[in-house]
Design an enzyme around this catalytic site. Structure first.
Site, PDB file in Angstrom:
ATOM      1  N   CYS A 166       0.852  -1.183   0.000  1.00 39.03           N
ATOM      2  CA  CYS A 166       0.000   0.000   0.000  1.00 39.03           C
ATOM      3  C   CYS A 166       0.887   1.231   0.000  1.00 39.03           C
ATOM      4  CB  CYS A 166      -0.877   0.037   1.254  1.00 39.03           C
ATOM      5  SG  CYS A 166      -2.033  -1.332   1.362  1.00 39.03           S
TER       6      CYS A 166
ATOM      7  N   GLY B 120      -0.530   0.172  -4.980  1.00 32.78           N
ATOM      8  CA  GLY B 120      -1.836  -0.421  -4.727  1.00 32.78           C
ATOM      9  C   GLY B 120      -2.866   0.115  -5.697  1.00 32.78           C
TER      10      GLY B 120
ATOM     11  N   ASN C 150       0.364   1.405   5.820  1.00 34.47           N
ATOM     12  CA  ASN C 150       1.126   0.601   4.868  1.00 34.47           C
ATOM     13  C   ASN C 150       1.884  -0.442   5.679  1.00 34.47           C
ATOM     14  OD1 ASN C 150       4.177   1.184   2.940  1.00 34.47           O
ATOM     15  ND2 ASN C 150       2.677  -0.445   2.760  1.00 34.47           N
ATOM     16  N   GLY C 151       1.660  -1.711   5.348  1.00 37.45           N
ATOM     17  CA  GLY C 151       2.337  -2.784   6.067  1.00 37.45           C
ATOM     18  C   GLY C 151       1.354  -3.852   6.476  1.00 37.45           C
TER      19      GLY C 151
ATOM     20  N   CYS D 256      12.532  -3.409   4.286  1.00 40.71           N
ATOM     21  CA  CYS D 256      12.251  -4.463   3.312  1.00 40.71           C
ATOM     22  C   CYS D 256      13.212  -4.357   2.114  1.00 40.71           C
ATOM     23  CB  CYS D 256      10.812  -4.308   2.836  1.00 40.71           C
ATOM     24  SG  CYS D 256      10.386  -5.354   1.450  1.00 40.71           S
TER      25      CYS D 256
ATOM     26  N   TYR E 215      12.271  -4.248  -6.075  1.00 41.44           N
ATOM     27  CA  TYR E 215      11.099  -4.380  -6.928  1.00 41.44           C
ATOM     28  C   TYR E 215      10.025  -3.327  -6.703  1.00 41.44           C
ATOM     29  CZ  TYR E 215       6.844  -6.608  -8.785  1.00 41.44           C
ATOM     30  OH  TYR E 215       5.686  -6.862  -9.461  1.00 41.44           O
TER      31      TYR E 215
ATOM     32  N   SER F 212      10.560  -3.147 -13.647  1.00 39.89           N
ATOM     33  CA  SER F 212      11.415  -3.078 -12.459  1.00 39.89           C
ATOM     34  C   SER F 212      12.798  -3.670 -12.681  1.00 39.89           C
ATOM     35  CB  SER F 212      10.728  -3.772 -11.287  1.00 39.89           C
ATOM     36  OG  SER F 212      10.306  -5.057 -11.676  1.00 39.89           O
TER      37      SER F 212
ATOM     38  N   ASP G  75      16.011 -10.396 -14.676  1.00 43.72           N
ATOM     39  CA  ASP G  75      14.741 -10.181 -13.974  1.00 43.72           C
ATOM     40  C   ASP G  75      15.059  -9.933 -12.507  1.00 43.72           C
ATOM     41  OD1 ASP G  75      12.055  -9.886 -13.553  1.00 43.72           O
ATOM     42  OD2 ASP G  75      11.492 -11.895 -14.212  1.00 43.72           O
ATOM     43  N   ASP G  76      14.114  -9.316 -11.787  1.00 43.80           N
ATOM     44  CA  ASP G  76      14.425  -8.972 -10.389  1.00 43.80           C
ATOM     45  C   ASP G  76      14.147 -10.111  -9.422  1.00 43.80           C
ATOM     46  OD1 ASP G  76      11.522  -8.700  -9.804  1.00 43.80           O
ATOM     47  OD2 ASP G  76      11.728  -6.940 -11.083  1.00 43.80           O
TER      48      ASP G  76
ATOM     49  N   CYS H  71       6.294 -13.703   2.985  1.00 46.99           N
ATOM     50  CA  CYS H  71       6.401 -12.439   3.710  1.00 46.99           C
ATOM     51  C   CYS H  71       5.163 -12.249   4.578  1.00 46.99           C
ATOM     52  CB  CYS H  71       6.515 -11.281   2.726  1.00 46.99           C
ATOM     53  SG  CYS H  71       6.548  -9.674   3.533  1.00 46.99           S
TER      54      CYS H  71
ATOM     55  N   CYS I  48      15.636  -6.116   5.945  1.00 48.51           N
ATOM     56  CA  CYS I  48      14.945  -7.388   6.148  1.00 48.51           C
ATOM     57  C   CYS I  48      15.305  -8.290   4.970  1.00 48.51           C
ATOM     58  CB  CYS I  48      13.433  -7.177   6.203  1.00 48.51           C
ATOM     59  SG  CYS I  48      12.527  -8.742   6.308  1.00 48.51           S
TER      60      CYS I  48
ATOM     61  N   CYS J  82      12.501 -13.104   3.354  1.00 43.84           N
ATOM     62  CA  CYS J  82      11.982 -13.981   2.285  1.00 43.84           C
ATOM     63  C   CYS J  82      13.118 -14.741   1.604  1.00 43.84           C
ATOM     64  CB  CYS J  82      11.112 -13.219   1.293  1.00 43.84           C
ATOM     65  SG  CYS J  82      11.815 -11.710   0.674  1.00 43.84           S
TER      66      CYS J  82
HETATM   67  S1  SF4 Z   1      10.084 -10.811   4.069  1.00 43.53           S
HETATM   68 FE1  SF4 Z   1      10.923 -10.068   2.097  1.00 43.53          FE
HETATM   69  S2  SF4 Z   1       9.236  -8.956   1.151  1.00 43.53           S
HETATM   70 FE2  SF4 Z   1       8.733  -9.195   3.322  1.00 43.53          FE
HETATM   71  S3  SF4 Z   1       9.487  -7.357   4.348  1.00 43.53           S
HETATM   72 FE3  SF4 Z   1      11.118  -8.869   4.481  1.00 43.53          FE
HETATM   73  S4  SF4 Z   1      12.386  -8.496   2.643  1.00 43.53           S
HETATM   74 FE4  SF4 Z   1      10.424  -7.465   2.315  1.00 43.53          FE
END
Ligand code: SF4
Length: 481
Positions: A20, A46, A120-121, A254, A260, A301, A363-364, A400, A455, A458
Site C-alpha cells: 500500500c 496499490g 502501509n504494512g 524491506c 522491486y 522493475s 529479472d528482479d 512475507c 529485512c 523472504c
Molecule cells: S520478508 Fe521479504 S518482502 Fe517481506 S518485508 Fe522482508 S524483505 Fe520485504
C-alpha cells in the site's frame, strides 16, 4: 531479534504484489488536491482502492472507493474535501478483503472526536489482538488488520491522545507506516524495525509525509528526512514534535523495496532506487558473467539492473521485451490459466532484437516460476538462440508477513527446488541469482548495521519480528490487552 519461522501460514494465492502507499499533508489550503497528486505517484503500490480524509480543524471528511485513484476521485469529490490537512491511501489488500469497507483511510467517529487512519504494512498479531478485543466487547467494521489500532487507541480512555497512541503502538507487532488524522493533529508512526519506507518533506510552510519520495517530486515538495524506526511524530498548530515510542529498535527495511516495489525515482534513506538496482546488475555481472549478444530486462522493475549488467559486461543493452501498458492488472487473476494469459498480454518480445541472438534476460525475482517460463518461451519463439536468466536478488524461499503478497511457501519455486531444477523448469540455458552479499553491497546501506539494516526474511527465513501465524491460538501468543 531474529526468529526462524517454524509454522507455515497460508497466504492468498497470488504472484508477488505491491502493498500500500500512504500520504499526508499538514498546513496547506489545497491539502486534498495535493494528496490526490501524491496518491497518483504512489499508485504502483496499490490499485484496489484509494481514499482521502481531510480536516478543517472542526470536522473530518472523507471520500474513498475501490479502483484506481482516477476512478475514485472526480474533480467534484476533491472540491468537497475542504481543509488544511489530509491523509490518503492507495490499497492493495494483503490483509482483509478488497471490498469498500476495507478501503482506507478508515474513519472512526465518536461523541467527542474522530480519527482517520491509513496504514502501509501488515500487523502480524492482528488476529490475536482482534480475538481479545472482540472478547472484551469490540465490534469490528472491517476485516482489515489496520482497524485493530483504532480500537486499541480508543480503549485508552481518558489518557491524552498521544499517550493512547503510544500505548496502542506498543501492543501491535509487525510492519507499519501509519498516518493518522484527528480534527487537529497529523500523527505519523513507523514500526520499530522500519520495515516500510516513510519520508517527511516540506512544501513551503506545510509538512508532507509519503511512502516514497517520488510523491514529493510530483507536488514540488522538498525531502527532509526519513521517519526513523520506532518514531512517533505529531504535527499540529504548534509545529512538529517527535519522540521514540519503542526502545527496542533495529532497522530492517524491506529489501524488496529496493529490488522491486519502489519507484526508480524514489530515494530510501538517501539511496536512489534506480541506482541501487543498477548496482545489483553490476554485482550480478561480476558473479554471473556469460558470453552473449544482447542483455534485456523484464519491464519495468528489472530494466535498471539490466542496464547495470550490460554496462559491467560490455554486452549491449537492448529492448528485447516490450510491456503493453494498457492491459491493467492481469496478474491479480487467481487461476493459473488466467495468469499464463496475463503474461502474454503484458509482455511482447521484440523479434528484430532477439532473433538469432544469445540473450541475457535480467529479472528482479522469481516467485512461482510461471512468469519466467513464459518469458523464456516467448524469447525462444521470437528466435533467441540461447536464453540466459540472471536474477538481481537471491532466491525467494519464504513467505512475507509484512505486507508483501507473496505466495505460500509451498508455491515459492525456490523453496522446493534447487537453482538447477528451476533452470530446467523455466527452460533457460543458464540461471544464476545474485548472492545476498552482492545484493546488500549493491544497495549500499550501512554495512555496520546487522544485515545492512535490511529485512532479508523472504530469502533467509529469519524474520525481524516474532510471527503470529493464524494457526496458533491467539491466547498462546499475546498478553491481555
Ligand atoms: S520478508 Fe521479504 S518482502 Fe517481506 S518485508 Fe522482508 S524483505 Fe520485504
Amino acid at each position: 531479534m531474529e526468529r526462524s519461522l517454524t509454522v507455515l501460514h497460508a497466504i492468498k494465492d497470488r504472484e508477488l504484489n505491491e502493498e500500500c502507499g500512504v500520504f499526508g499533508i499538514w498546513g496547506h489550503e489545497n491539502a486534498a488536491h495535493l494528496t490526490y497528486y501524491g496518491l497518483h505517484s504512489l499508485q504502483h503500490r496499490g490499485q484496489e482502492g484509494a481514499g482521502i480524509s481531510v480536516t478543517d480543524g472542526k470536522r473530518i471528511k472523507f471520500h474513498k472507493g475501490t479502483g484506481l485513484v482516477n476512478d475514485v476521485f472526480s474533480e467534484e469529490a476533491i472540491e468537497g474535501l475542504t481543509g488544511y490537512a489530509a491523509i490518503g491511501h492507495v490499497r492493495y489488500s494483503t490483509q482483509g478483503d478488497s471490498d469498500y469497507a476495507n478501503v482506507q483511510p478508515l474513519v472512526f467517529r465518536s461523541q467527542i472526536d474522530s480519527l482517520a487512519l491509513a496504514h502501509n504494512g501488515n500487523l502480524v498479531n492482528a488476529n490475536a489482538l482482534k480475538y481479545q478485543l472482540e472478547a472484551q466487547g469490540s465490534i469490528f467494521q472491517t476485516t482489515s488488520d489496520t482497524e485493530v489500532l483504532a480500537h486499541l487507541i480508543k480503549r485508552g480512555g481518558s489518557l491524552r491522545f498521544k499517550d493512547r497512541v503510544k500505548n496502542a503502538l506498543s501492543m501491535i507487532k509487525g510492519a507499519y507506516a501509519f498516518v493518522m488524522l484527528t480534527e487537529d493533529q497529523l500523527v505519523i508512526a513507523l514500526d520499530p524495525n522500519g520495515l516500510r519506507p516513510l519520508s517527511i518533506g516540506r512544501l513551503g510552510e506545510a509538512y508532507v509525509v509519503a511512502s516514497e519520495t517520488c510523491a514529493f517530486d510530483l507536488i514540488g515538495a522538498t525531502y527532509e528526512r526519513d521517519v526513523q524506526p520506532g518514531e512517533l511524530i505529531i504535527i499540529d498548530e504548534t509545529g512538529l514534535s517527535t519522540e521514540r515510542f519503542s526502545s527496542s529498535v533495529e532497522r530492517a527495511i524491506c529489501s524488496m523495496e529496493y529490488i522491486y516495489f519502489s519507484r526508480p525515482d524514489s530515494n530510501i534513506e538517501g539511496i536512489n532506487v534506480h541506482s541501487a538496482r543498477k548496482r545489483m546488475g553490476i554485482e550480478l555481472a561480476k558473479e554471473a558473467f556469460i558470453e552473449a549478444d544482447v542483455v534485456t530486462g523484464v519491464p519495468d522493475s528489472s530494466i535498471s539492473a539490466a542496464i547495470g549488467f550490460a554496462e559491467a559486461t560490455g554486452i549491449p543493452y537492448e529492448l528485447g521485451l516490450i510491456k503493453n501498458r494498457y492491459v491493467g492488472r492481469t496478474f491479480i487473476q487467481p487461476s493459473q490459466e488466467l495468469r499464463e494469459q496475463g503474461v502474454k498480454m503484458k509482455l511482447s518480445p521484440v523479434r528484430g532484437i532477439v532473433e538469432g541472438k544469445r540473450v541475457v534476460m535480467v529479472d528482479d525475482s522469481i516467485v512461482r516460476g510461471t512468469t519466467s517460463r513464459r518469458i523464456v518461451n516467448m524469447l525462444r519463439e521470437a528466435g533467441a538462440t540461447e536464453v540466459h536468466v540472471r536474477i538481481s536478488s537471491p532466491p525467494i524461499k519464504y513467505p512475507c508477513f509484512y505486507g508483501i503478497d507473496t505466495s505460500s511457501e509451498s508455491e515459492l519455486i525456490a523453496s522446493s527446488y534447487s537453482v538447477e531444477e528451476i533452470r530446467e523448469q523455466i527452460g533457460a540455458d543458464s540461471l544464476i541469482y545474485l548472492s545476498p552479499e552482492g545484493m546488500m553491497h549493491a544497495i549500499g546501506r550501512n554495512p555496520e548495521w546487522s544485515h545492512c539494516g535490511q529485512c532479508l526474511a523472504c530469502f533467509t527465513g529469519k524474520y525481524p519480528t516474532e510471527i503470529y501465524p493464524d494457526t496458533l491460538l491467539p491466547h498462546e501468543k499475546v498478553q491481555p490487552v
